[in-house]
Design an enzyme around this catalytic site. Sequence first.
Site, PDB file in Angstrom:
ATOM      1  N   ARG A   1     -29.623  31.834 -46.404  1.00  0.00           N
ATOM      2  CA  ARG A   1     -30.806  32.695 -46.451  1.00  0.00           C
ATOM      3  C   ARG A   1     -30.774  33.520 -47.741  1.00  0.00           C
ATOM      4  O   ARG A   1     -29.814  33.437 -48.505  1.00  0.00           O
ATOM      5  CB  ARG A   1     -30.874  33.609 -45.216  1.00  0.00           C
ATOM      6  CG  ARG A   1     -29.540  34.320 -44.964  1.00  0.00           C
ATOM      7  CD  ARG A   1     -29.667  35.639 -44.326  1.00  0.00           C
ATOM      8  NE  ARG A   1     -30.300  36.604 -45.177  1.00  0.00           N
ATOM      9  CZ  ARG A   1     -29.718  37.194 -46.231  1.00  0.00           C
ATOM     10  NH1 ARG A   1     -28.472  36.910 -46.572  1.00  0.00           N
ATOM     11  NH2 ARG A   1     -30.370  38.079 -46.962  1.00  0.00           N
ATOM     12  N   GLY A   2     -31.821  34.343 -47.927  1.00  0.00           N
ATOM     13  CA  GLY A   2     -31.934  35.101 -49.176  1.00  0.00           C
ATOM     14  C   GLY A   2     -32.759  34.269 -50.152  1.00  0.00           C
ATOM     15  O   GLY A   2     -32.493  33.073 -50.349  1.00  0.00           O
ATOM     16  N   ALA A   3     -33.773  34.903 -50.753  1.00  0.00           N
ATOM     17  CA  ALA A   3     -34.763  34.148 -51.527  1.00  0.00           C
ATOM     18  C   ALA A   3     -34.149  33.254 -52.618  1.00  0.00           C
ATOM     19  O   ALA A   3     -34.404  32.041 -52.651  1.00  0.00           O
ATOM     20  CB  ALA A   3     -35.789  35.120 -52.112  1.00  0.00           C
TER      21      ALA A   3
ATOM     22  N   ARG B   1     -39.295  27.581 -45.001  1.00  0.00           N
ATOM     23  CA  ARG B   1     -39.580  29.014 -44.816  1.00  0.00           C
ATOM     24  C   ARG B   1     -40.756  29.371 -45.730  1.00  0.00           C
ATOM     25  O   ARG B   1     -40.777  28.964 -46.893  1.00  0.00           O
ATOM     26  CB  ARG B   1     -38.352  29.889 -45.136  1.00  0.00           C
ATOM     27  CG  ARG B   1     -37.214  29.694 -44.128  1.00  0.00           C
ATOM     28  CD  ARG B   1     -36.159  30.785 -44.260  1.00  0.00           C
ATOM     29  NE  ARG B   1     -36.608  32.046 -43.689  1.00  0.00           N
ATOM     30  CZ  ARG B   1     -35.937  33.192 -43.824  1.00  0.00           C
ATOM     31  NH1 ARG B   1     -34.819  33.242 -44.519  1.00  0.00           N
ATOM     32  NH2 ARG B   1     -36.390  34.305 -43.271  1.00  0.00           N
TER      33      ARG B   1
ATOM     34  N   GLN C   1     -29.147  41.735 -41.024  1.00  0.00           N
ATOM     35  CA  GLN C   1     -28.527  41.312 -42.292  1.00  0.00           C
ATOM     36  C   GLN C   1     -27.799  42.462 -42.974  1.00  0.00           C
ATOM     37  O   GLN C   1     -26.835  42.245 -43.709  1.00  0.00           O
ATOM     38  CB  GLN C   1     -29.596  40.758 -43.253  1.00  0.00           C
ATOM     39  CG  GLN C   1     -30.184  39.425 -42.851  1.00  0.00           C
ATOM     40  CD  GLN C   1     -31.471  39.592 -42.077  1.00  0.00           C
ATOM     41  OE1 GLN C   1     -31.638  40.563 -41.333  1.00  0.00           O
ATOM     42  NE2 GLN C   1     -32.378  38.661 -42.226  1.00  0.00           N
TER      43      GLN C   1
ATOM     44  N   ASP D   1     -38.597  38.948 -51.651  1.00  0.00           N
ATOM     45  CA  ASP D   1     -38.827  37.512 -51.451  1.00  0.00           C
ATOM     46  C   ASP D   1     -40.008  36.993 -52.258  1.00  0.00           C
ATOM     47  O   ASP D   1     -40.134  35.799 -52.476  1.00  0.00           O
ATOM     48  CB  ASP D   1     -39.029  37.216 -49.969  1.00  0.00           C
ATOM     49  CG  ASP D   1     -37.734  37.451 -49.226  1.00  0.00           C
ATOM     50  OD1 ASP D   1     -37.423  38.624 -48.948  1.00  0.00           O
ATOM     51  OD2 ASP D   1     -37.028  36.468 -48.971  1.00  0.00           O
TER      52      ASP D   1
ATOM     53  N   ASN E   1     -40.844  41.908 -48.778  1.00  0.00           N
ATOM     54  CA  ASN E   1     -39.397  41.914 -48.500  1.00  0.00           C
ATOM     55  C   ASN E   1     -39.205  42.028 -46.997  1.00  0.00           C
ATOM     56  O   ASN E   1     -40.174  42.128 -46.229  1.00  0.00           O
ATOM     57  CB  ASN E   1     -38.699  43.054 -49.258  1.00  0.00           C
ATOM     58  CG  ASN E   1     -37.175  42.893 -49.242  1.00  0.00           C
ATOM     59  OD1 ASN E   1     -36.669  41.798 -49.463  1.00  0.00           O
ATOM     60  ND2 ASN E   1     -36.452  43.945 -48.963  1.00  0.00           N
ATOM     61  N   LYS E   2     -37.959  42.031 -46.587  1.00  0.00           N
ATOM     62  CA  LYS E   2     -37.615  42.057 -45.165  1.00  0.00           C
ATOM     63  C   LYS E   2     -38.378  43.144 -44.421  1.00  0.00           C
ATOM     64  O   LYS E   2     -38.544  44.253 -44.928  1.00  0.00           O
ATOM     65  CB  LYS E   2     -36.096  42.262 -45.049  1.00  0.00           C
ATOM     66  CG  LYS E   2     -35.531  42.268 -43.656  1.00  0.00           C
ATOM     67  CD  LYS E   2     -35.918  41.064 -42.843  1.00  0.00           C
ATOM     68  CE  LYS E   2     -35.590  39.746 -43.484  1.00  0.00           C
ATOM     69  NZ  LYS E   2     -36.215  38.578 -42.789  1.00  0.00           N
TER      70      LYS E   2
HETATM   71  O1  MRU Z   1     -34.882  36.545 -43.951  1.00  0.00           O
HETATM   72  P1  MRU Z   1     -33.897  36.685 -45.074  1.00  0.00           P
HETATM   73  O2  MRU Z   1     -32.573  37.201 -44.630  1.00  0.00           O
HETATM   74  O3  MRU Z   1     -33.789  35.435 -45.899  1.00  0.00           O
HETATM   75  O4  MRU Z   1     -34.544  37.798 -45.986  1.00  0.00           O
HETATM   76  C1  MRU Z   1     -33.872  38.201 -47.140  1.00  0.00           C
HETATM   77  C2  MRU Z   1     -34.494  39.352 -47.804  1.00  0.00           C
HETATM   78  O5  MRU Z   1     -35.493  39.886 -47.388  1.00  0.00           O
HETATM   79  C3  MRU Z   1     -33.860  39.783 -49.087  1.00  0.00           C
HETATM   80  O6  MRU Z   1     -34.039  41.142 -49.281  1.00  0.00           O
HETATM   81  C4  MRU Z   1     -34.511  39.022 -50.232  1.00  0.00           C
HETATM   82  O7  MRU Z   1     -34.505  37.643 -49.972  1.00  0.00           O
HETATM   83  C5  MRU Z   1     -33.848  39.281 -51.508  1.00  0.00           C
HETATM   84  S1  MRU Z   1     -32.322  38.398 -51.599  1.00  0.00           S
HETATM   85  C6  MRU Z   1     -31.643  38.644 -53.108  1.00  0.00           C
END
Ligand code: MRU
Length: 390
Positions: A54-56, A91, A207, A248, A258-259
């Site tokens: 996970r993570g963009a 995603r 997370q 993201d 973002n999250k």
């Molecule tokens: O759903 P996730 O855990 O993939 O979401 C991640 C985030 O929202 C992060 O803040 C974002 O991807 C930046 S990661 C460098």
Amino acid sequence: MKIKGESYRSVWVDRDDGFSVRIFDQTRLPWSLDILRLQTHEEVATAIATMQVRGAPLIGAVAAYGLALALRRDSDSDAMERDAAMLAATRPTAINLRWAIQRMLERLRNTRPADRVRIAYEEAALICDEDVAQNEAIGRHGLTLIEDIATAKRARGDEGPVRLLTHCNAGWIATVDWGTALAPIYMAHDKGIPLQVWVDETRPRNQGAALTAWELGSHGVAHTVVSDNAGGHLMQRGDVDLVIVGTDRVTRDGDVANKIGTYLKALAAHDNRVPFWVALPSTTIDWTVRDGLAEIPIEERAPEEVTHIVGRDENGTVRSVQVTPDGTAASNPAFDVTPARLVTGLLTERGACAASPEGLASLFPERSDWTRPRSDHAPSGRSAETNQAG
Ligand code: MRU
């Protein structure tokens, strides 16, 4: 980054077989450090959808290798387009995923099928190397920001640590290495600047509590996990010098997806005049959209992520337990959009800029040719007072 003295990235090609893709299973952290071996693009798609990875930036890099795996099975053009579309759909919100797949296709389309596997692995490796370099540069630019805050505190006679607040996980495990929001924190810590990081737990998937706390703890950075509802209170009390988060997708006008919960932190930061910074590699900018609220698709995930919570019991077993009454309905939007006016600035690999079309164009002049007008959808308050630098 180092784990117990050994250097790791968050994705790599298996050194023995030379083709399978290795990742850490992030659903098992922080309780155990399990390394997965992905051998097919279907396995890559599942790992992304279930958030084992996970993570963009990281899902973009892993998806690029996913396409290389797909080509090992069938390198025909039709199959390549079909498998690329399947990976890109795993995603919806993080633009890095589509960016990476698009870049792979652009590199591969005019090549002979017989050469495609080799070229795909080479291009995926380049994407990874560039991500590491970009995040390291973000870290250097963000370090200046933290140093400035530390200097200002000293000038006021405040000898305490720089107190940062972060949401979700934008650390090395969310990228190929370094992280985005956490990169400046690692560099400031390594430079000896005293820090204290408030880590939002980040329900529903935690997370922050699981991954950011694990990363910061492994690196020796002082941190405290707080419930998602505590940030506003901490800012009101004057206990936060800087909020820094990842993202993201950023629109060309500077809106930030973002999250889920990031927007509330930005509102609290605005109300309390706490700088609110967003760290991103340019691969997270979607130059084709302007209005984040109207144009960024927000992933809706399974309600069970809200009705249940995963943790380790006293016997050491990782379990999921239900926290709501039987049959309770739950909704689970996974991201929100923070309007540009609440963002103090964007930290990119090319430096810092205002969250605005002009700010982004100043750092990325090669993209300033985009002229599509903003859509009609303009949330009320967009013209309200801003939290922006300058
Ligand atoms: O759903 P996730 O855990 O993939 O979401 C991640 C985030 O929202 C992060 O803040 C974002 O991807 C930046 S990661 C460098």
